[in-house]
Motif scaffolding. Structure first.
Motif, short mmCIF file in Angstrom:
data_model
loop_
_atom_site.label_atom_id
_atom_site.label_comp_id
_atom_site.label_asym_id
_atom_site.label_seq_id
_atom_site.Cartn_x
_atom_site.Cartn_y
_atom_site.Cartn_z
N LEU A 102 8.18 -1.47 12.42
CA LEU A 102 8.57 -0.50 11.40
C LEU A 102 10.08 -0.56 11.15
N VAL A 103 10.85 -0.57 12.22
CA VAL A 103 12.31 -0.68 12.10
C VAL A 103 12.68 -1.99 11.40
N GLU A 104 12.05 -3.05 11.82
CA GLU A 104 12.33 -4.38 11.26
C GLU A 104 12.08 -4.43 9.76
N GLN A 105 10.95 -3.87 9.33
CA GLN A 105 10.60 -3.90 7.91
C GLN A 105 11.56 -3.07 7.06
N VAL A 106 11.96 -1.92 7.57
CA VAL A 106 12.90 -1.08 6.82
C VAL A 106 14.25 -1.78 6.69
N LEU A 251 8.76 3.98 1.01
CA LEU A 251 8.04 4.77 2.00
C LEU A 251 7.43 3.79 2.98
N ALA A 252 7.74 3.96 4.26
CA ALA A 252 7.26 3.05 5.31
C ALA A 252 6.60 3.86 6.41
N LEU A 253 5.33 3.56 6.69
CA LEU A 253 4.53 4.34 7.62
C LEU A 253 3.89 3.45 8.68
N GLU A 254 3.98 3.89 9.92
CA GLU A 254 3.19 3.25 10.98
C GLU A 254 1.82 3.92 11.01
N HIS A 255 0.80 3.15 11.39
CA HIS A 255 -0.57 3.69 11.44
C HIS A 255 -1.42 2.89 12.41
N GLY A 256 -2.66 3.28 12.55
CA GLY A 256 -3.58 2.62 13.46
C GLY A 256 -3.99 1.25 12.98
N ILE A 275 2.56 -2.25 -2.79
CA ILE A 275 2.11 -1.81 -1.46
C ILE A 275 1.70 -3.02 -0.63
N GLN A 276 2.16 -3.05 0.61
CA GLN A 276 1.78 -4.12 1.51
C GLN A 276 1.64 -3.59 2.93
N THR A 277 0.77 -4.21 3.70
CA THR A 277 0.58 -3.87 5.10
C THR A 277 1.06 -5.03 5.96
N VAL A 278 1.83 -4.71 6.97
CA VAL A 278 2.41 -5.71 7.87
C VAL A 278 1.76 -5.58 9.24
N GLN A 279 1.51 -6.70 9.87
CA GLN A 279 0.86 -6.70 11.17
C GLN A 279 1.89 -6.60 12.30
N TYR A 281 2.89 -7.31 16.55
CA TYR A 281 3.02 -8.54 17.32
C TYR A 281 1.68 -9.01 17.90
N GLY A 282 0.70 -8.12 17.89
CA GLY A 282 -0.63 -8.50 18.35
C GLY A 282 -1.55 -8.93 17.22
N GLY A 283 -1.03 -8.99 16.00
CA GLY A 283 -1.83 -9.42 14.85
C GLY A 283 -2.65 -8.32 14.23
N ASN A 284 -2.36 -7.05 14.55
CA ASN A 284 -3.10 -5.92 14.00
C ASN A 284 -2.32 -5.24 12.89
N ASP A 285 -3.03 -4.73 11.87
CA ASP A 285 -2.37 -3.92 10.84
C ASP A 285 -1.62 -2.77 11.52
N ARG A 286 -0.34 -2.60 11.16
CA ARG A 286 0.44 -1.57 11.86
C ARG A 286 1.38 -0.79 10.95
N VAL A 287 1.94 -1.40 9.92
CA VAL A 287 2.91 -0.73 9.06
C VAL A 287 2.55 -0.99 7.62
N THR A 288 2.50 0.08 6.82
CA THR A 288 2.27 -0.06 5.38
C THR A 288 3.47 0.49 4.63
N LEU A 289 3.89 -0.28 3.61
CA LEU A 289 5.07 0.06 2.83
C LEU A 289 4.70 0.14 1.35
N GLY A 290 5.37 1.03 0.64
CA GLY A 290 5.19 1.14 -0.79
C GLY A 290 6.45 1.62 -1.47
N HIS A 291 6.59 1.28 -2.74
CA HIS A 291 7.76 1.68 -3.51
C HIS A 291 7.35 2.70 -4.56
N LEU A 292 8.16 3.72 -4.71
CA LEU A 292 7.86 4.75 -5.69
C LEU A 292 8.15 4.22 -7.09
N ALA A 293 7.15 4.27 -7.92
CA ALA A 293 7.30 3.73 -9.28
C ALA A 293 8.28 4.55 -10.10
#
Length: 293
Positions: A102-106, A251-256, A275-279, A281-293
């Motif tokens: 999450l920190v890395e993506q921001v 907007l950047a959110l960590e999730h399950g 909107i994109q979801t980033v995995q 280090y274990g290859g699991n969906d973990r962070v989703t980001l989106g930009h306000l239009a």
């Protein structure tokens, strides 16, 4: 206890105990190092070190707590995250490596934004549910040490006054003073005219019925689980974000690991694009980001 005289003998016993325990093997040696207050190299260079009776007593008392479900970080009071060290206690979640994504993506997003070096526009970042402060402090620390981003200011919120005290202390020991800490249930105590360029959060996202919560009972449950299959707080944060986020803001959110699709749908339904979801280090969906239009 007195039958174990030297460090090398003790390490051998710890190795055997780790093989027979469900606890991570490094917890035993890390706790031993914390008890004797020595760096890890000491295990190699000073194998003949003799533990005192008080050190042995402290060590065994800690092992009992570990076996009872108390995490190592709560015994040592410290947890490494990003490039820093954070104080933690029972009022805060223990920072996890996956949150570094999450920190890395921001940071990557901030670095991708154009800057007028002669007249930089002041920017503002909001961390919702800051806990130990690991996200806000790591981001502020990185921005502080890059002069091109010195115009960024960070605001960190948490509903828990105890957690905020820990976060403030962590900001102090990590020499990050550019953060405003505010006690608030999500956006509740924010001025309605305070706008942000980035909103980031690692909110509670575990389903209240998830069996894994039993293994996390030492940590504050209010920071772990949420209604609506773990999505209630993510929905609330996203729904109100447009009131506080500037156009084009992030907007950047960590999730399950199994919530990527649901979170993308939530962001889409509240006016976010790209909107994109980033995995993790274990290859699991973990962070989703989106930009306000």
């Amino acid at each position: 206890m007195s039958s174990i005289k030297h460090l090398k003998q003790y390490i051998r016993q710890l190795s055997d105990e780790a093989d027979n325990s469900r606890l991570p093997s490094f917890w035993f040696t890390d706790w031993l190092l914390a008890v004797i207050d020595k760096p890890s190299l000491f295990l190699i260079t000073d194998e003949e070190y003799q533990l005192t009776e008080s050190e042995l007593a402290q060590f065994y008392a800690g092992i009992e707590k570990l076996q009872a479900g108390i995490p190592l970080a709560y015994l040592t009071g410290q947890q490494a995250f990003w490039s820093l060290s954070f104080t933690v206690n029972e009022h805060t979640l223990i920072p996890r490596p996956d949150t570094e994504v999450l920190v890395e993506q921001v940071l990557q997003w901030i670095q991708s934004q154009p800057i007028n070096d002669e007249h930089p526009t002041p920017k503002r970042l909001l961390d919702l549910g800051t806990g130990s402060g690991c996200i806000a402090i790591s981001l502020a620390h990185e921005l502080k040490h890059h002069l091109r981003y010195a115009h960024w200011h960070t605001v960190a919120l948490d509903v828990s006054p105890e957690a905020l005290e820990v976060a403030k202390y962590n900001a102090l020991i990590n020499e990050v003073g550019e953060i405003d800490f505010i006690q608030s249930s999500w956006y509740e105590s924010l001025p309605t005219d305070m706008m942000f360029d980035v909103i980031v959060s690692n909110p509670p996202y575990i389903d209240e019925e998830d069996a894994h919560l039993a293994h996390l009972r030492a940590e504050p449950m209010s920071a772990l689980s949420a209604p609506n299959h773990g999505l209630a707080d993510i929905e609330h944060i996203t729904q109100l974000a447009p009131k506080y986020l500037r156009a084009g803001g992030l907007l950047a959110l960590e999730h399950g690991f199994d919530q990527g699709e649901a979170v993308r749908q939530i962001l889409s339904s509240h006016g976010f694009g790209a909107i994109q979801t980033v995995q993790d280090y274990g290859g699991n969906d973990r962070v989703t980001l989106g930009h306000l239009a």
